[in-house]
Design a protein around this motif. Structure first.
Motif, short mmCIF file in Angstrom:
data_model
loop_
_atom_site.label_atom_id
_atom_site.label_comp_id
_atom_site.label_asym_id
_atom_site.label_seq_id
_atom_site.Cartn_x
_atom_site.Cartn_y
_atom_site.Cartn_z
N LYS A 37 0.83 -1.21 0.00
CA LYS A 37 0.00 0.00 0.00
C LYS A 37 0.87 1.26 0.00
CE LYS A 37 -3.89 -2.19 2.38
NZ LYS A 37 -4.69 -2.26 3.63
N MET A 38 1.94 1.23 0.79
CA MET A 38 2.82 2.39 0.87
C MET A 38 3.50 2.64 -0.48
SD MET A 38 5.95 3.16 3.55
CE MET A 38 4.85 3.59 4.89
N LEU A 39 3.97 1.58 -1.13
CA LEU A 39 4.62 1.73 -2.42
C LEU A 39 3.66 2.27 -3.48
CD1 LEU A 39 6.75 -1.54 -2.53
CD2 LEU A 39 7.63 0.79 -2.35
N THR A 40 2.42 1.81 -3.44
CA THR A 40 1.42 2.29 -4.40
C THR A 40 1.21 3.79 -4.29
OG1 THR A 40 0.27 0.15 -4.31
CG2 THR A 40 -0.96 2.03 -5.19
N VAL A 41 1.05 4.28 -3.05
CA VAL A 41 0.86 5.71 -2.83
C VAL A 41 2.09 6.51 -3.28
CG1 VAL A 41 0.56 7.49 -1.06
CG2 VAL A 41 -0.77 5.38 -0.94
N LEU A 42 3.26 6.02 -2.93
CA LEU A 42 4.49 6.76 -3.23
C LEU A 42 4.77 6.80 -4.74
CD1 LEU A 42 6.78 5.51 -0.31
CD2 LEU A 42 5.87 7.82 -0.63
N TYR A 43 4.50 5.70 -5.45
CA TYR A 43 4.76 5.70 -6.89
C TYR A 43 3.74 6.56 -7.64
CZ TYR A 43 8.68 2.50 -6.99
OH TYR A 43 9.94 1.95 -6.84
N ILE A 44 2.52 6.64 -7.14
CA ILE A 44 1.55 7.57 -7.74
C ILE A 44 2.06 9.01 -7.58
CG2 ILE A 44 -0.76 8.57 -7.47
CD1 ILE A 44 -1.75 5.73 -6.75
N LEU A 45 2.54 9.34 -6.39
CA LEU A 45 3.11 10.67 -6.15
C LEU A 45 4.32 10.91 -7.03
CD1 LEU A 45 3.38 13.32 -4.52
CD2 LEU A 45 4.64 12.02 -2.78
N LEU A 46 5.13 9.87 -7.19
CA LEU A 46 6.35 9.97 -8.00
C LEU A 46 6.01 10.32 -9.46
CD1 LEU A 46 9.30 7.49 -7.78
CD2 LEU A 46 8.36 8.07 -9.99
N PHE A 47 5.03 9.65 -10.03
CA PHE A 47 4.70 9.90 -11.44
C PHE A 47 3.98 11.24 -11.62
CE2 PHE A 47 5.61 5.38 -12.10
CZ PHE A 47 6.35 5.47 -13.28
N ILE A 48 3.25 11.69 -10.62
CA ILE A 48 2.67 13.05 -10.69
C ILE A 48 3.78 14.08 -10.79
CG2 ILE A 48 1.39 14.80 -9.40
CD1 ILE A 48 -0.36 12.52 -8.30
N LEU A 49 4.81 13.92 -9.95
CA LEU A 49 5.96 14.84 -10.01
C LEU A 49 6.71 14.71 -11.33
CD1 LEU A 49 7.62 14.74 -6.46
CD2 LEU A 49 6.57 16.70 -7.60
N ALA A 50 6.80 13.47 -11.84
CA ALA A 50 7.52 13.24 -13.10
C ALA A 50 6.88 14.01 -14.26
CB ALA A 50 7.57 11.75 -13.42
N PHE A 51 5.54 14.08 -14.28
CA PHE A 51 4.86 14.80 -15.35
C PHE A 51 5.04 16.31 -15.23
CE2 PHE A 51 2.26 10.83 -15.68
CZ PHE A 51 2.58 10.55 -17.00
N LEU A 52 5.40 16.79 -14.02
CA LEU A 52 5.64 18.22 -13.82
C LEU A 52 7.09 18.60 -14.10
CD1 LEU A 52 3.62 18.74 -10.50
CD2 LEU A 52 2.89 19.30 -12.83
N THR A 53 7.95 17.59 -14.24
CA THR A 53 9.38 17.81 -14.45
C THR A 53 9.69 17.80 -15.95
OG1 THR A 53 9.82 16.63 -12.39
CG2 THR A 53 11.69 16.94 -13.88
N PRO A 54 10.62 18.65 -16.43
CA PRO A 54 11.02 18.61 -17.85
C PRO A 54 11.38 17.19 -18.29
CG PRO A 54 12.01 20.50 -16.77
CD PRO A 54 11.32 19.71 -15.70
N SER A 55 10.89 16.78 -19.44
CA SER A 55 11.01 15.38 -19.88
C SER A 55 12.45 14.92 -20.01
CB SER A 55 10.30 15.19 -21.22
OG SER A 55 10.84 16.06 -22.21
N ALA A 68 13.93 -0.71 -0.94
CA ALA A 68 12.88 -0.27 -1.87
C ALA A 68 12.46 1.16 -1.58
CB ALA A 68 11.68 -1.21 -1.75
N LEU A 69 12.20 1.46 -0.31
CA LEU A 69 11.76 2.81 0.05
C LEU A 69 12.90 3.81 -0.06
CD1 LEU A 69 9.49 1.85 3.09
CD2 LEU A 69 8.74 2.71 0.87
N CYS A 70 14.12 3.38 0.27
CA CYS A 70 15.27 4.29 0.17
C CYS A 70 15.58 4.63 -1.29
CB CYS A 70 16.49 3.67 0.83
SG CYS A 70 16.38 3.60 2.63
N SER A 71 15.14 3.80 -2.24
CA SER A 71 15.35 4.09 -3.66
C SER A 71 14.36 5.13 -4.17
CB SER A 71 15.20 2.81 -4.49
OG SER A 71 16.19 1.87 -4.13
#
Length: 506
Positions: free
Chosen positions: A143-161, A208-211
């Motif tokens: 569950k924790m990884l799911t939430v964090l990776y969703i947050l990660l990809f939201i930030l990725a779309f805001l970052t220059p490609s 995993a979380l430290c990555s």
């Protein structure tokens, strides 16, 4: 020679020999190389073998008991703020000392080295504390990884490609040979202090979380720093004519890597001294054994990094540029499969993780099973990376479906496989990936006139993604067999079967 050291060196030989033979065959048949270059490569392979032997033995003698000791003591204190603070400092200081991070920082010109290193270190520190809190409060890793990776990809779309691939690579390089043994042992120590049946399961997941921390932090940096100036410094192939030149190349590089490794080990030694002064945890004979272990670790890392950077990196770059000549360029894909299959076995931290998994599962998940799953996964990842280099497709087309599949699988397998899989992702993308596969893709990308930052970077990220899927698929197969024939003598195997039955009842 010490029997244990001889055993570790033999294991290293069996890991490094296949990739050495592949490169030699390619140099004879497809990409002709000068004799001097081959001599550099073979010398580097020899240093690699002895370096891995010393490093694995040293980590077993020093890093593992230190991490387990600190993990066990932290829970006995029962002071949450102290636990969080100590874990943050440990994660941050060891990351600053990680040799792989220094390599990445030198390759990203758009961000000052110190800014990138400290930002990544803070990210690892924060997520080391988060990982420990997960163990303390019994939070589901899936569950924790799911939430964090969703947050990660939201930030990725805001970052220059152009910067996304660099950010994902940062997550892979931070969990390198210095960080992994300590963090793995810290997780074992923390979970062992718990008396419940889920303790063994929760010993996995820290890596995993430290990555994730470095990826999130570097994505944030990408929003504030313009990444178009980021470059990958091409590996220079120095002229080598005689055997004297070969020896000179390696001897001249030893002081540099000796300095890096010494700087890397100092924070760990400081943690050891402070811990011992306040806790008196280790007896005199244990302290002597650990000091010898630290010495072995230093010797091993110096030999390993010198061999990889001087002998392997130039050859990787040369292979990449040579294989893109005309119709040969599509040979990059099958060559990538072969190299990826064998190169992961040469990662020093991979063998440490495999041994830990085998020990904690009572042999239910064997060293051979882990090696086979990781090799197949990384082979697929390197093949996809070569396709990216040749076609220029966006990394999103691979990472988004890949992480969705990994997160879906995490809901279908027992928690222990989730932790092992996501830990394996960080461990598989070590110094061999950053100093051989990255120059390989960079050489190919430069030769065909591609965007190096966007297309060559990202190979570390894909290598880190592959084990997430491969190990969890192995978990599905294992579950099927465990339900049919429960494995005797393995408490963890029995726990897995019980968990499956409970899931079916629900």
């Amino acid at each position: 020679m010490n029997e244990k050291l001889k055993e570790k060196t033999k294991e290293a030989l069996s890991s490094v020999l296949p990739i050495t033979l592949i490169v030699l065959v390619l140099s004879i048949t497809v990409v002709p190389m000068e004799i001097g270059t081959i001599a550099l490569f073979l010398t580097g392979a020899m240093l690699l073998i002895f370096g891995m032997g010393f490093f694995q033995l040293g980590a077993e003698m020093a890093m593992t008991p230190l991490g387990q000791g600190i993990g066990g003591r932290l829970l006995k204190g029962q002071k949450l703020l102290l636990i969080i603070a100590v874990c943050f400092l440990i994660g941050a200081f060891i990351t600053i000392a990680e040799p792989d991070l220094q390599v990445l920082a030198n390759q990203v010109a758009s961000i000052p080295n110190e800014v990138l290193i400290w930002t990544v270190a803070v990210g690892v520190g924060i997520f080391t504390s988060v990982a420990v809190c997960r163990i303390l409060f019994h939070i589901s890793l899936s569950k924790m990884l799911t939430v964090l990776y969703i947050l990660l990809f939201i930030l990725a779309f805001l970052t220059p490609s152009d910067f996304v691939a660099v950010a994902f690579d940062a997550g892979g390089v931070t969990t390198g040979p210095m960080t992994v043994p300590f963090i793995m042992a810290l997780g074992v120590g923390l979970s062992a202090s718990r008396s419940d049946k889920d303790g063994a399961n929760d010993s996995f997941g820290l890596i995993a979380l430290c990555s994730i921390g470095p990826i999130l932090m570097v994505l944030l940096l990408g929003i504030f720093y313009h990444p178009t100036e980021a470059t990958y410094s091409a590996v220079e192939l120095m002229p080598v004519i005689t055997t004297h030149d070969v020896v000179k190349q390696f001897l001249s590089a030893v002081p540099k890597y000796a300095r890096e490794v010494t700087q890397s080990i100092l924070p760990v030694l400081c943690v050891f001294l402070i811990f011992q002064i306040f806790s008196k945890h280790f007896r005199r004979r244990h302290i002597l054994r650990m000091c010898i272990g630290f010495l072995y670790t230093v010797i091993g890392l110096i030999l390993f990094l010198t061999g990889v950077n001087v002998g392997f990196a130039p050859v990787g770059n040369l292979l990449g540029s040579g294989l893109t000549d005309g119709w040969l360029k599509w040979l990059m894909v099958p060559v990538g499969i072969l190299i990826g299959y064998y190169i992961v076995k040469a990662e020093p931290a991979v063998q440490l993780l495999n041994e830990q998994v085998e020990d904690l599962t009572g042999g239910a998940i064997s060293h051979k099973m882990m090696n086979a799953s990781l090799s197949l996964g990384v082979a697929c990842a390197v093949a996809l990376s070569m396709v990216r280099v040749l076609s220029g497709i966006s990394i999103y087309w691979i990472t988004i479906p890949g992480y969705i599949l990994a997160l879906v699988l995490s809901r279908l397998v027992p928690p222990v496989f989730v932790g092992i899989a996501f830990d394996s992702g960080g461990v598989a993308s070590g110094p061999m990936t950053s100093t051989f596969l990255l120059p390989l893709s960079m050489g190919a990308c430069t030769a065909i006139g591609g965007n190096v930052v966007r297309d060559a970077f990202g190979i570390v990220a894909l290598v880190a993604l592959a084990p997430l899927i491969a190990i969890q698929i192995m978990g599905l197969v294992y579950n099927h067999k465990a339900k049919a024939v429960p494995l005797a003598g393995s408490t963890l195997a029995e726990d897995i079967v019980i968990e499956l039955e409970e899931d079916e009842d629900e």
